[in-house]
Enzyme design. Structure first.
Site, PDB file in Angstrom:
ATOM      1  CE  LYS A 190      38.775  40.966  44.185  1.00  0.00           C
ATOM      2  NZ  LYS A 190      38.877  42.225  43.493  1.00  0.00           N
TER       3      LYS A 190
HETATM    4  C1  LIG Z   1      39.674  43.252  42.710  1.00  0.00           C
HETATM    5  C2  LIG Z   1      40.509  44.329  43.273  1.00  0.00           C
HETATM    6  C3  LIG Z   1      40.425  45.671  42.838  1.00  0.00           C
HETATM    7  C4  LIG Z   1      39.680  46.127  41.630  1.00  0.00           C
HETATM    8  O1  LIG Z   1      38.407  45.740  41.535  1.00  0.00           O
HETATM    9  P1  LIG Z   1      37.679  45.599  40.113  1.00  0.00           P
HETATM   10  O2  LIG Z   1      36.250  45.551  40.503  1.00  0.00           O
HETATM   11  O3  LIG Z   1      38.173  44.331  39.484  1.00  0.00           O
HETATM   12  O4  LIG Z   1      38.013  46.794  39.297  1.00  0.00           O
HETATM   13  C5  LIG Z   1      41.183  46.616  43.517  1.00  0.00           C
HETATM   14  N1  LIG Z   1      41.975  46.288  44.537  1.00  0.00           N
HETATM   15  C6  LIG Z   1      42.115  45.023  44.960  1.00  0.00           C
HETATM   16  C7  LIG Z   1      43.020  44.728  46.108  1.00  0.00           C
HETATM   17  C8  LIG Z   1      41.395  44.000  44.327  1.00  0.00           C
HETATM   18  O5  LIG Z   1      41.560  42.734  44.743  1.00  0.00           O
END
Ligand SMILES: *Cc1c(COP(=O)(O)O)cnc(C)c1O
Length: 392
Positions: A190
């Site tokens: 991210k």
């Molecule tokens: C990465 C992601 C999540 C979850 O995040 P984590 O920190 O990995 O638990 C939820 N929704 C979307 C669309 C994501 O890309």
């Protein structure tokens, strides 16, 4: 396809973190200090995130999925409550509803933006609907004005899954300042990372307090909230079933250091996207990502859509050809209700035809700030090679 030389020797992933010496120092400083968890850096990071997005409050969590779970709890999602979300997302956007024993209801996407379609949301509302979880897919903000007005009309909470959208804006406002609650993830692919980590931002004090208590077992020490005020200074109460979803100070310190670089990170993403767009805009066989005017995407993902009628090979073969060239392509996402668990729960194919068709035709190309312009050009060369071979 036939003979080829890989465009590069090393494998280029679709996304990855960018950690510098300052980040490393900030983690080491915590390891030498007094607190490893829930110390000063957690609240400093929360304040920094809230300030950056322009929200009153931020509550950090051990990961983004836990944060979404907390938001569903705070919004009062319970047994059999329906929550509307998109199928074109990571499973966590819907799983968080199941954690609260609610029922995910999938509304189809808009064919241009690939975001959830407000018209489809309205069609799926029943007397049991409690909330909407829209996802800013690839970093492009959803139609927030339309969604919020539907939510107001039907008295629903809006929990925005902005895992892709840190740094994005909607009508001039930062994502994270608009919905009832907004979730960001700090997973390494991210925009910024804390290893694992997530946050909910909100302007609502009641949600804020519920989220704080939820991420720490449902426990409070707040004198105003205690049922029994006679006990003594050691006393605390567990008032509902919460979880241990806390972020550590080690993570938070990394997050503070990473957040300082968010604008630089987003600018690199934007620059590489414009190079991709320029290279691909005249290729008939693929569609580049459409961007609406209301928002400014923070570009978590760059997705090309194949016009399979104009191509000799299947999506799978084209995908494999790119992988063989050391280009770490991916597919985002498998529609949530295609997964065996959801099928077992009774979901059926066909409910969101736009999302299902999109899934058949997409490929995610590598995009992350730490890649170089040479990397970007390798991706373009590989896509060119494969598409030229594929011309009918
Ligand atoms: C990465 C992601 C999540 C979850 O995040 P984590 O920190 O990995 O638990 C939820 N929704 C979307 C669309 C994501 O890309």
């Amino acid at each position: 396809m036939g003979n080829f030389k890989p465009v590069r020797d090393s494998y280029l992933p679709y996304g990855r973190q960018w950690i510098d010496e300052e980040d490393i120092e900030s983690v080491i400083r915590v390891l030498r200090g007094d607190y490893l968890t829930t110390g000063p850096y957690v609240s400093e990071f929360e304040t920094a995130v809230a300030n950056y997005v322009g929200a009153k409050y931020a509550v950090s969590f051990s990961n983004g999925t836990a944060a979404l779970h907390g938001a569903c709890f705070a919004a009062g999602i319970g047994d059999g409550d329906e929550v509307i979300t998109t199928p074109m997302t990571f499973v966590a956007s819907a799983n968080c509803i199941l954690y609260q024993r609610g029922k995910p209801v999938f509304a189809d996407i808009d064919n241009k933006t690939y975001n959830i379609d407000p018209v489809e949301i309205e069609r799926k509302i029943t007397s049991r609907t409690k909330a909407i979880i829209p996802v800013d897919f690839t970093g492009q903000p959803v139609a927030l004005d339309e969604i919020i007005s539907i939510a107001k009309k039907h008295n629903l909470a809006v929990i925005e899954d902005a895992a892709h959208a840190l740094g994005a804006t909607y009508k001039g406002k930062r994502i994270g300042s608009i919905s009832d609650m907004t979730m960001f993830s700090f997973h390494p692919v991210k925009h910024i990372t804390t290893g694992e980590g997530g946050v909910i931002t909100t302007n609502n004090k009641d949600y804020y307090e519920k989220l704080l208590q939820f991420r720490s077992h449902g426990i409070t020490r707040d004198k105003i909230k205690l049922n029994d005020i006679e006990q003594g200074p050691w006393y605390y109460e567990m008032q509902f079933l919460g979880y241990n979803y806390r972020m550590t100070d080690i993570q938070a310190s990394l997050g503070i250091s990473q957040l300082k670089k968010i604008d630089k990170f987003v600018n690199f993403r934007k620059k590489y996207v414009s190079i991709y767009n320029e290279a691909f805009k005249d290729m008939d066989e693929i569609k580049i990502p459409y961007q609406n005017k209301e928002g400014s995407s923070s570009w978590h993902l760059y997705i090309i859509r194949l016009d399979l009628e104009k191509l000799k090979e299947s999506r799978k073969e084209i995908f494999e050809s790119l992988q063989k060239r050391n280009i770490g392509v991916n597919v985002h996402y498998i529609p949530v209700y295609f997964h065996p668990y959801y099928m077992k729960c009774g979901y059926q194919r066909g409910v969101c035809p736009n999302a299902e068709k999109l899934y058949e035709e997409i490929i995610t190309l590598p995009l992350f700030p730490a890649m170089t312009e040479d990397d970007v050009n390798d991706v373009i060369s590989a896509v060119n090679e494969v598409l030229i071979y594929n011309r009918k």
